[in-house]
Design an enzyme around this catalytic site. Structure first.
Site, PDB file in Angstrom:
ATOM      1  NE  ARG A   1      -2.173  -1.547   3.402  1.00  0.00           N
ATOM      2  CZ  ARG A   1      -2.561  -1.425   4.674  1.00  0.00           C
ATOM      3  NH1 ARG A   1      -3.718  -0.860   4.951  1.00  0.00           N
ATOM      4  NH2 ARG A   1      -1.803  -1.873   5.651  1.00  0.00           N
TER       5      ARG A   1
ATOM      6  CG  ASN B   1      -4.959  -4.581   3.135  1.00  0.00           C
ATOM      7  OD1 ASN B   1      -4.356  -4.581   2.073  1.00  0.00           O
ATOM      8  ND2 ASN B   1      -4.337  -4.558   4.313  1.00  0.00           N
TER       9      ASN B   1
END
Length: 759
Positions: free
Chosen positions: A29, A47
Site C-alpha cells: 500500500r 485492503n
C-alpha cells in the site's frame, strides 16, 4: 498529501484496480501511494475482501499501472491485476484508507522475513534512534505470519496491537517518504517489546558453555556453543535427542564456508529473506565444530541470523565492536540453534510454558513480551546449483499460498502422520500451515487441531469438504472423521501416494494425465498393504497403480523401519542364507531368534523404497539400528565418494522393478563406500528404465517425482536429468517438500477435483 499537477494530455478517468498476490504486510500500500504521487493520481488504496483495492483517478492511469507492476517492494508478489472503469469523483489527493472488514479472499498471508540490510545498518549505528533495538523492522523485513491474529494484515490484527506508538514512531508510520510507512512491526526502544534480560548476559552464558533458551519470532530456541563438545553433549542428553543432527547458526557466509562446502545455490539460500537452515556438505578440511552435531552424516545444517536479537548476540560474543566491519568479516563463532521443546512435543511459544518445560534443559532464559499467535519452526532446505529441495516448510516460506489451476470448493486437508501440515483451500489458493510435526504425542495432536482451527479463523473460511489419509490409525484421520461428522461435511480419504503425486501437480497447476513416481517409507495402499515404491497414473481425482518395486520382507513390522539389520536379515533369508544371520548380526540380541523365525514364520511385505535403502545400509553394516528417522539412508548417501557405479543389477517385468540382484551383490560387499556408489548408480539406472517403460505403456510423457526419498541428493538431481534426456517432462516439488509435509496439499487437490456426488 495533494497530488502534483502535470500537463493534461488525456481526459481524467477513474479505475477500480483489484490486486491479488502477496500484497499485505510487504509495503504494497505505501508502494501504491508513492506510485500515485509520482503519476499525479488521486484516489485511495486499502485492503478489502478481494485482496487490495485501488481506486485511481488521473490523466495517465496506464503509466500508473505500469509503475505499480515494475517497481514492486522486495517481498511483494503480484499474481493478478484487474481493472474496470468507475465514475470519476474529482478527488484532490491520494490516501491509504482503512481496511474493509473480512479476510481477503485472494490475499496471501504474509510470511516472516529476515532483517533487511537497511535495518541491520541502523541497528549498529550509534546515531540512529533504534541503535541496538532488538525488534527493529520495516516494510521490507521482520515478523509477519508469526505475529498475525487475523486478516486483513493490519497492526490491529497483530501482536503489535499490544504496543502503542510513541510520537516518533507514529510520525514514521504516517510519513509516505519513510521506509516504515505503514510497517506493522514498527517499534522502538520507547514503545516496543522488551527483552527480559541483557543480551550481554546471555552471551556470557553461551561463552561459559551453558545452554540458553531464547524466545524468537516463531517460538523458543535452545542455543549453545557449537564448538564445545561438553555443551553439545549436555544439550543432546537434556533434550533427549539421540543422534538427530543439530542446526548451527553463524554470522555470515564467510563464516559458513569455514564449516561447510557452499556452492552458489547454498549461498543464495543462506542469504535469502527466508533464511532457512541449509544442509550442505561438511568442510572436512577445517574442523572445529563438535563431532556431536551431525555424527558421520557428511552434511551440516547451517543458517545465518535472521532477527536483530541474533545479530546482537554475535555482536556481544565478539566483544561489542564499534564499527560495522565485523558484520562482513569471518570468525569462528558457531551456535547450536535448535527448536526448544522436548523431542516429539510442539515448539514452545510463551514464558510460562518455557519455564515449566525447559527448566531442566536451559541454564539461562532470554524472554520477550511480544505474543506469538502463530508458531513457526525454522525451515530446512537442501541446496544445489540447479535448485533447492525444501525438507521442512515453515518460517519464511509458510503460509505462502500455492496458486491452484482453478477455483474450487473450500477443502480442509489434515495431512498424514509424520511431518504433518494442514491445508485449507479458498478460491484458487491453497494455504498450507507451517510444519506441525509427527503426531506421536498428545501435545502434537492438540497442536494439529489448533493449527486447523487457526487457519480457519485467520482466513475466515469454513470448509465445505474434509480430506485425510486412508489409514484409520492416524490421528489426522481421526480428526478429519470427527470434523466431518460434527459439521456434516463430505469426507474424502486419499491414498497416501496419490496425495504425494497430487501435491506436485498442484504446484505446477497440472491436472493430468501424468505418471507419478512416489518413493517413500510407508503408506497404506489401496489393497491394505504397505506401499512405498510406486508408479501411479494420475488423471484429476483418478489414480491407477501401474507399477511398483518388488516387495521386501518386513521382519518385525514397524520395528524393521527402525532397525535396518532386520531388513538385511530378510534379504539374507530370501537368498537362502538364513544361517548367516546370527553371526552377521551378533551384536543384536534377537538376531538368532529372528533367523530361526524367518525359516518357519511369515513376515509382512512392503514395496517401500525407504526400506530398500535400509536393507542396503543393513547389508553393508552401515547402520544396524537407526537413532532417528532416515538415518540409514543419510549415512548411505554420505558414503558416496566420486562417480557412481552405474550397474544393471535389477530386473524389470510387467511394471515390477526388482533390485534383488543388487542386494545380492551388497550382501558380499566388504567395502561400504564402493557399495554405496554401486547402490546409488544401479538405483538411478533401474528407476530410469522403470519410468520410461511405464511412460511408453501408458502413453504419457510427463512424470511427477515425489516422496521422502527425493530428499536424497542423487535422486533429486540426477534422476530428473536422465528422464529429461530420454524425452520426458519432469515435475518436482519446488515450493513444497517432497516428503509428507506436502501430503495435505495433495489431499486438498484431489478433494477439489472430486465431484460433489462422489465426495
Amino acid at each position: 498529501m495533494r497530488a502534483e499537477a502535470t500537463p493534461q494530455e488525456h481526459p481524467a478517468e477513474r479505475r477500480a484496480i483489484r490486486v491479488r498476490g502477496l500484497v499485505q504486510g510487504v509495503g504494497f500500500r505505501p508502494h501504491v501511494y508513492r506510485c500515485a504521487q509520482a503519476c499525479a493520481v488521486s484516489g485511495f488504496v486499502c485492503n478489502d475482501t478481494q485482496g487490495v483495492l485501488i481506486e485511481a483517478e488521473g490523466h495517465d492511469l496506464d503509466a500508473f499501472v505500469e509503475l505499480l507492476q515494475c517497481e514492486l517492494p522486495p517481498l511483494a508478489r503480484l499474481d493478478s491485476l484487474l481493472q474496470q472503469p468507475v465514475p470519476a469523483r474529482g478527488d484532490n489527493d491520494f490516501h491509504i484508507a482503512p481496511s474493509r472488514g473480512g479476510a481477503a479472499r485472494g490475499a496471501a498471508i504474509p510470511a516472516d522475513a529476515a532483517i533487511c540490510d537497511d535495518c541491520l545498518q541502523e541497528l549498529f549505528d550509534p546515531g540512529d534512534r533504534r541503535f541496538l533495538h532488538p525488534f527493529i523492522a520495516c516494510c521490507n523485513c521482520g515478523p509477519r505470519y508469526t505475529m498475525t491474529r487475523a486478516l486483513p494484515y493490519d497492526r490491529g490484527h497483530t501482536a503489535m496491537a499490544d504496543f502503542d506508538f510513541c510520537p516518533a514512531c507514529a510520525s514514521d508510520y504516517t510519513d509516505p517518504g519513510n521506509r516504515r510507512f505503514h510497517a506493522e512491526p514498527l517499534a522502538c526502544h520507547d514503545c516496543g517489546p522488551q527483552l527480559s534480560n541483557s543480551v550481554e548476559a546471555v552471551a556470557r552464558a553461551l561463552a561459559a558453555g551453558q545452554i540458553v533458551a531464547i524466545k524468537g519470532v516463531g517460538g523458543y530456541h535452545l542455543a549453545c556453543d557449537a564448538r564445545n563438545d561438553a555443551a553439545v553433549q549436555q544439550l543432546r542428553s537434556r533434550k533427549q535427542r539421540d543422534g538427530k543432527p543439530f542446526a548451527v547458526m553463524v554470522l555470515n557466509t564467510r563464516c559458513a564456508a569455514r564449516y561447510s562446502e557452499l556452492d552458489e545455490g547454498a549461498v543464495r539460500a543462506l542469504r535469502s529473506p527466508e533464511r532457512p537452515v541449509t544442509v550442505a556438505p561438511v568442510n572436512t578440511g577445517k574442523p572445529g565444530l563438535s563431532a556431536e552435531l551431525s555424527r558421520d552424516l557428511g552434511t551440516l545444517g547451517i543458517m545465518l541470523p535472521y532477527t536483530a536479537v541474533h545479530y546482537l548476540l554475535f555482536h556481544a560474543l565478539l566483544g561489542c565492536p564499534d564499527t560495522s566491519r565485523w558484520l562482513r568479516e569471518a570468525n569462528d563463532i558457531a551456535l547450536v540453534m535448535t527448536s526448544a521443546n522436548i523431542s516429539g512435543e510442539p515448539l514452545i511459544t510463551d514464558a510460562v510454558t518455557a519455564a515449566a518445560r525447559l527448566g531442566g534443559i536451559a541454564d539461562c532464559f532470554l524472554h520477550h513480551n511480544r505474543d506469538i499467535p502463530a508458531r513457526a519452526d525454522d525451515s530446512v532446505v537442501r541446496a544445489s546449483a540447479r535448485q533447492y529441495t525444501v525438507i521442512r516448510r515453515a518460517r519464511g516460506f509458510a503460509p505462502h499460498a500455492i496458486k491452484l489451476h482453478s477455483d474450487g470448493p473450500a477443502v480442509l486437508a489434515l495431512g498424514a502422520h509424520l511431518k504433518t501440515t494442514v491445508t485449507l483451500t479458498r478460491g484458487n489458493r491453497a494455504h498450507i500451515s507451517p510444519h506441525v510435526g509427527d503426531l506421536d504425542t498428545a501435545e502434537a495432536i492438540a497442536l494439529h487441531r489448533e493449527t486447523a482451527n487457526a487457519l480457519e479463523q485467520m482466513l475466515q473460511t469454513a470448509p465445505q469438504r474434509v480430506a485425510c489419509d486412508m489409514a484409520d490409525d492416524f490421528a489426522s484421520t481421526r480428526l478429519a472423521t470427527q470434523l466431518s461428522e460434527q459439521r456434516n461435511l463430505p469426507l474424502l480419504r486419499v491414498q497416501h501416494h496419490h496425495a504425494h503425486v497430487a501435491a506436485v501437480l498442484a504446484e505446477h497447476r497440472v491436472t493430468g494425465p501424468v505418471l507419478g513416481m512416489a518413493l517413500d517409507g510407508h503408506g497404506q495402499g489401496l489393497d491394505g498393504a504397505a506401499w512405498g515404491g510406486e508408479l501411479l497414473r494420475v488423471d484429476g481425482a483418478e489414480m491407477q497403480r501401474v507399477g511398483h518395486l518388488s516387495a521386501l520382507s518386513l521382519p518385525g513390522g514397524d520395528r524393521a523401519a527402525r532397525e535396518p539389520w532386520r531388513m538385511a536379515a530378510g534379504i539374507l533369508h530370501r537368498l537362502d542364507r538364513s544361517d548367516e544371520i546370527a553371526d552377521r548380526f551378533r551384536d543384536q540380541p534377537l538376531a538368532a531368534a529372528l533367523g530361526q523365525w524367518l525359516r518357519t514364520g511369515e513376515t509382512g511385505d512392503t514395496t517401500s523404497a525407504g526400506r530398500l535403502f535400509d536393507a542396503a545400509a543393513g547389508l553393508l553394516g552401515i547402520c544396524p539400528v537407526s537413532r532417528f528417522e532416515g538415518e540409514a539412508p543419510m549415512l548411505l548417501e554420505g558414503l558416496v565418494r566420486g562417480e557412481l557405479t552405474d550397474g544393471d543389477h535389477y530386473q524389470l517385468l510387467d511394471g515390477i522393478l526388482d533390485f534383488t540382484p543388487l542386494l545380492t551383490r551388497l550382501a558380499d560387499c566388504a567395502d561400504p563406500t564402493r557399495g554405496a556408489r554401486e547402490f546409488h548408480g544401479t538405483l538411478l539406472r533401474g528407476l530410469t528404465d522403470w519410468a520410461l517403460d511405464a511412460a511408453a505403456r501408458q502413453r504419457v510423457d510427463t512424470i511427477a517425482l515425489c516422496g521422502g526419498c527425493f530428499i536424497n541428493h542423487y535422486l533429486a538431481t540426477e534422476l530428473p536429468l536422465r528422464l529429461q534426456a530420454a524425452g520426458l517432462t519432469v515435475l518436482q516439488a519446488v515450493a513444497m517438500p517432497p516428503n509428507d509435509g506436502a501430503i495435505s496439499l495433495g489431499q486438498a487437490w484431489v478433494a477439489c477435483h472430486h465431484d460433489t456426488a462422489r465426495a
